[in-house]
Enzyme design. Sequence first.
Site, PDB file in Angstrom:
ATOM      1  N   LYS A   8      -5.447  43.527   8.859  1.00  0.00           N
ATOM      2  CA  LYS A   8      -5.041  44.780   8.219  1.00  0.00           C
ATOM      3  C   LYS A   8      -6.032  45.846   8.670  1.00  0.00           C
ATOM      4  O   LYS A   8      -7.154  45.922   8.182  1.00  0.00           O
ATOM      5  CB  LYS A   8      -5.046  44.630   6.700  1.00  0.00           C
ATOM      6  CG  LYS A   8      -4.465  45.840   6.000  1.00  0.00           C
ATOM      7  CD  LYS A   8      -4.254  45.557   4.540  1.00  0.00           C
ATOM      8  CE  LYS A   8      -3.496  46.663   3.850  1.00  0.00           C
ATOM      9  NZ  LYS A   8      -4.078  47.988   3.976  1.00  0.00           N
ATOM     10  N   SER A  50       4.860  50.736   2.001  1.00  0.00           N
ATOM     11  CA  SER A  50       3.483  50.308   1.860  1.00  0.00           C
ATOM     12  C   SER A  50       3.494  48.802   1.554  1.00  0.00           C
ATOM     13  O   SER A  50       4.565  48.203   1.516  1.00  0.00           O
ATOM     14  CB  SER A  50       2.883  51.116   0.733  1.00  0.00           C
ATOM     15  OG  SER A  50       1.520  50.935   0.715  1.00  0.00           O
ATOM     16  N   LEU A  51       2.339  48.203   1.341  1.00  0.00           N
ATOM     17  CA  LEU A  51       2.294  46.757   1.090  1.00  0.00           C
ATOM     18  C   LEU A  51       1.673  46.455  -0.260  1.00  0.00           C
ATOM     19  O   LEU A  51       0.690  47.089  -0.652  1.00  0.00           O
ATOM     20  CB  LEU A  51       1.437  46.066   2.156  1.00  0.00           C
ATOM     21  CG  LEU A  51       1.986  45.980   3.563  1.00  0.00           C
ATOM     22  CD1 LEU A  51       0.895  45.479   4.496  1.00  0.00           C
ATOM     23  CD2 LEU A  51       3.182  45.036   3.616  1.00  0.00           C
ATOM     24  N   ARG A  86       2.906  58.801   8.303  1.00  0.00           N
ATOM     25  CA  ARG A  86       3.672  58.198   7.231  1.00  0.00           C
ATOM     26  C   ARG A  86       4.227  59.247   6.261  1.00  0.00           C
ATOM     27  O   ARG A  86       5.332  59.134   5.774  1.00  0.00           O
ATOM     28  CB  ARG A  86       2.742  57.255   6.468  1.00  0.00           C
ATOM     29  CG  ARG A  86       3.431  56.286   5.599  1.00  0.00           C
ATOM     30  CD  ARG A  86       2.381  55.358   5.006  1.00  0.00           C
ATOM     31  NE  ARG A  86       2.328  55.541   3.574  1.00  0.00           N
ATOM     32  CZ  ARG A  86       3.189  54.991   2.734  1.00  0.00           C
ATOM     33  NH1 ARG A  86       4.146  54.205   3.184  1.00  0.00           N
ATOM     34  NH2 ARG A  86       3.113  55.205   1.457  1.00  0.00           N
ATOM     35  N   GLU A 136     -11.087  55.715  40.925  1.00  0.00           N
ATOM     36  CA  GLU A 136      -9.812  55.860  41.669  1.00  0.00           C
ATOM     37  C   GLU A 136      -8.706  56.396  40.752  1.00  0.00           C
ATOM     38  O   GLU A 136      -7.892  57.220  41.156  1.00  0.00           O
ATOM     39  CB  GLU A 136      -9.395  54.508  42.258  1.00  0.00           C
ATOM     40  CG  GLU A 136     -10.224  54.119  43.473  1.00  0.00           C
ATOM     41  CD  GLU A 136     -10.063  52.637  43.826  1.00  0.00           C
ATOM     42  OE1 GLU A 136      -9.761  52.349  44.989  1.00  0.00           O
ATOM     43  OE2 GLU A 136     -10.243  51.784  42.931  1.00  0.00           O
ATOM     44  N   CYS A 192     -24.027  68.420 -23.664  1.00  0.00           N
ATOM     45  CA  CYS A 192     -24.985  69.522 -23.733  1.00  0.00           C
ATOM     46  C   CYS A 192     -24.274  70.638 -24.491  1.00  0.00           C
ATOM     47  O   CYS A 192     -23.101  70.919 -24.229  1.00  0.00           O
ATOM     48  CB  CYS A 192     -25.362  69.990 -22.324  1.00  0.00           C
ATOM     49  SG  CYS A 192     -26.121  71.622 -22.302  1.00  0.00           S
ATOM     50  N   GLU A 242      -1.685  38.861  10.524  1.00  0.00           N
ATOM     51  CA  GLU A 242      -2.290  39.907  11.363  1.00  0.00           C
ATOM     52  C   GLU A 242      -3.440  40.529  10.595  1.00  0.00           C
ATOM     53  O   GLU A 242      -3.455  40.486   9.373  1.00  0.00           O
ATOM     54  CB  GLU A 242      -1.275  41.039  11.629  1.00  0.00           C
ATOM     55  CG  GLU A 242      -0.130  40.661  12.504  1.00  0.00           C
ATOM     56  CD  GLU A 242       0.987  41.707  12.431  1.00  0.00           C
ATOM     57  OE1 GLU A 242       0.745  42.839  11.998  1.00  0.00           O
ATOM     58  OE2 GLU A 242       2.108  41.350  12.813  1.00  0.00           O
ATOM     59  N   LYS A 254      -6.520  41.041   0.612  1.00  0.00           N
ATOM     60  CA  LYS A 254      -7.693  41.879   0.881  1.00  0.00           C
ATOM     61  C   LYS A 254      -8.961  41.075   0.705  1.00  0.00           C
ATOM     62  O   LYS A 254      -9.079  40.299  -0.247  1.00  0.00           O
ATOM     63  CB  LYS A 254      -7.696  43.051  -0.083  1.00  0.00           C
ATOM     64  CG  LYS A 254      -6.596  44.056   0.207  1.00  0.00           C
ATOM     65  CD  LYS A 254      -7.190  45.415   0.071  1.00  0.00           C
ATOM     66  CE  LYS A 254      -6.166  46.500   0.036  1.00  0.00           C
ATOM     67  NZ  LYS A 254      -6.796  47.764  -0.271  1.00  0.00           N
TER      68      LYS A 254
HETATM   69  S1  IVH Z   1       2.924  46.064   8.054  1.00  0.00           S
HETATM   70  C1  IVH Z   1       6.671  47.076   5.664  1.00  0.00           C
HETATM   71  N1  IVH Z   1       0.776  45.278   9.313  1.00  0.00           N
HETATM   72  O1  IVH Z   1      -1.479  48.957   5.688  1.00  0.00           O
HETATM   73  C2  IVH Z   1       5.420  46.622   6.266  1.00  0.00           C
HETATM   74  N2  IVH Z   1       0.601  47.201   7.931  1.00  0.00           N
HETATM   75  O2  IVH Z   1      -1.245  49.043   2.763  1.00  0.00           O
HETATM   76  C3  IVH Z   1       4.667  47.715   6.885  1.00  0.00           C
HETATM   77  N3  IVH Z   1      -1.612  48.259   7.955  1.00  0.00           N
HETATM   78  O3  IVH Z   1       1.073  51.342   5.494  1.00  0.00           O
HETATM   79  C4  IVH Z   1       3.251  47.500   7.132  1.00  0.00           C
HETATM   80  N4  IVH Z   1      -2.552  46.853   9.350  1.00  0.00           N
HETATM   81  O4  IVH Z   1      -0.547  51.499   7.486  1.00  0.00           O
HETATM   82  C5  IVH Z   1       1.302  46.185   8.468  1.00  0.00           C
HETATM   83  N5  IVH Z   1      -1.025  44.479  10.527  1.00  0.00           N
HETATM   84  C6  IVH Z   1      -0.512  45.384   9.697  1.00  0.00           C
HETATM   85  C7  IVH Z   1      -1.268  46.454   9.174  1.00  0.00           C
HETATM   86  C8  IVH Z   1      -0.671  47.344   8.285  1.00  0.00           C
HETATM   87  C9  IVH Z   1      -2.727  47.947   8.616  1.00  0.00           C
HETATM   88  C10 IVH Z   1      -1.482  49.400   7.017  1.00  0.00           C
HETATM   89  C11 IVH Z   1      -0.205  50.178   7.181  1.00  0.00           C
HETATM   90  C12 IVH Z   1       0.467  50.138   5.835  1.00  0.00           C
HETATM   91  C13 IVH Z   1      -0.678  49.837   4.932  1.00  0.00           C
HETATM   92  C14 IVH Z   1      -0.203  49.168   3.655  1.00  0.00           C
END
Ligand code: IVH
Length: 680
Positions: free
Chosen positions: A113, A82-83, A134, A36, A421, A111, A309
């Site tokens: 990653k 980045s983180l 990004r 549908e 070599c 959350e 990680k």
């Molecule tokens: S928060 C300032 N939450 O991981 C905080 N990042 O290594 C912004 N990523 O660039 C990021 N899952 O692309 C956040 N639940 C999550 C994520 C996440 C994956 C990626 C994201 C970031 C990278 C950093």
Amino acid sequence: MTKEEAIDRIKYLTAELNRHNYLYYVKNSPEISDYEYDQLLKELEWLEKQYNYQEPDSPTQRVGGFITKEFPNQPHRFPMLSLDNSYDWNEVVSFFKRNITNVDDVEFVAELKYDGLAISCIYENGILITALTRGDGTIGEVVTNNVKTIKNVPLRLFGDYPNWVDIRGEIIMPFDSFNKLNKEREENSEYPFANPRNAAAGSLKLQDSSLVAKRNLQFMPYEVLTETPIFSNHYEAMMKAKEWGAPVPPYIKLCHGLNEVKIFIDEYEIKRDELPFGIDGVVIKINNYELQRQLGNTAKYPRWAVAFKYKPEQALTQITSVDFQVGRTGVITPVANLNPVLLSGTTVKRVTLHNFDFVKQNDIHVKDYVWVEKSGEIIPKIVKVEVDKSPPDAYPVCPPRFCPACNSPTLHKEGDPFVYCTNDKFCPPQILGKLQHFISKDAMDIETLGEEKIELLYRKGLVKSPADLYNLTYDQLLGLENQYQMPDGKIRIVRFQHKTVENILKSIEKSKSKPFDRMLYALGIKNVGSVMAKNIANYAKSLDKLMQMSKEELQQIPEVGDITAQSIIDWFSDPDNLLLIERLKKAGLKFALDEETPKSEKLKGLNFVISGVFEDIERDDLKRLIEANGGKVLSSVSSNTDYLIAGDNMGPAKRQKANELGIPIISFKEFVEKFKINNI
Ligand code: IVH
């Protein structure tokens, strides 16, 4: 049907289809069947075409059809950070304790990653206006048309959304789509993607958005940014974004204190194997925005969030034998063959032993049992030898006395971890290594050739020297067949098709205009890396001048010492290298610095904004041109802007702003004519 009636129906269908999308992807409770839905979509498609009318959030955009030649740049309103990350829970605890004392009373959000690439989706008045990658964190690439094809990305928001909101998240490719895509690619004789992250990134940069639509990408939102603060915490913002229709994943937990975070982490350490997509850890964020603001950011990372990680998987296996691989500079690297072992979804059969110091330090023998791990999930490495399991017939890995590739004697200097070599002219892997270096990204960047294809050209005898690249013809390349082994051990054949050949020839042609320092680096002179090559090019200005310089003079160049100066002299005193230079000169490569663009003051005092892509000029070159004529380039339209130079696919927000402020919008041609620019 009158046009008015048709437009009413189009509006109704657009709203209705977006609502069904929301019910399907966010609420998980569809009201209608897929069939549908498709019928309504077909009707909308027909009406839009017939009456030449489309709403900005029309779901027909999901099928794609837009071709983007180059993705224009656009600054991020808020930088994309980045983180910081760690594999060690205690480090995560200290990370937060460094900044806050009462970690047990603080609210955190945990959350997953997601392992993909970051995207920023900007909604103005509820409509998805721009999607940006990004990029470097400050400026991203506009990939709106491609992102609009991703099925769970809302094209419009519902409810009480603010006028402007940036919903950021990760674009991922689920495992089943990834496997399907790679299977199709094999069947079409195309190289498979190494992992889902690469596949997602490659898909998002496809020029044809209708192909992106078929890639089954998914959006996983993880951040909500508004112009002015409207929420007090991250969790509230995420839940609200869900109400607006953003597909906020269920893998999110509001935690009181870090102990609850640890429970989430432990839970997903087990569950991660059953997830339909890849993750590489858990992101832990301080929930309260005020606290986040107080803690602020370092240059790269927020102080209020960190990624934990998961440790890469490890596996125990036995070294069955050791091969020796010869690189472009003649270095011989020991590589261990392993009893095949499954690791993070792929079979590992070989692992590098780096050099003979590594072998000695770790006391590695053939037949030893070793623990292997995948760093970055791609390249395996040895992390430990299981000494107790060593069988009595294990034997040492000795440096070879003759090159395994050409049988020439090897050279092993006392104290040097490497064995070489000595036959640098005729040893096949050395020749191939030099070719691969010549075409590599930082050198001539002949990107469409790649390591495998150049190997084929070498094996077929078509390219023995970098100069041969510039004599290749269409007929020589068309139909060439390359055999290669898939990770599962099966042999596949890749055939050069018309498009591949065209692209290869195009990028070889393009390489001719690479600047002098790149060419210098590409020559592969010992000890001359890409930064050194820049210093040398800036100092010597031309190859002719460089060749005349004495050793003492060479040492005047920043960072050039005795050893590098000697290797430059040695390189240029080899007649074969002089012949190579002659041939490259004939091919038209750059052997001197570019002449400076003549300066003028035609644009003095004028501010320009550039938007979109241009057929006749690259954006960077246009910027340089404006500056060379005394003008300034600004990144966003404001009352200070004098002209907006517009190319194709210009951002609608910029156009609107320019119109509101009465700023003239001109094309590149008009710009050249109006200001009589003649130093293009
Ligand atoms: S928060 C300032 N939450 O991981 C905080 N990042 O290594 C912004 N990523 O660039 C990021 N899952 O692309 C956040 N639940 C999550 C994520 C996440 C994956 C990626 C994201 C970031 C990278 C950093």
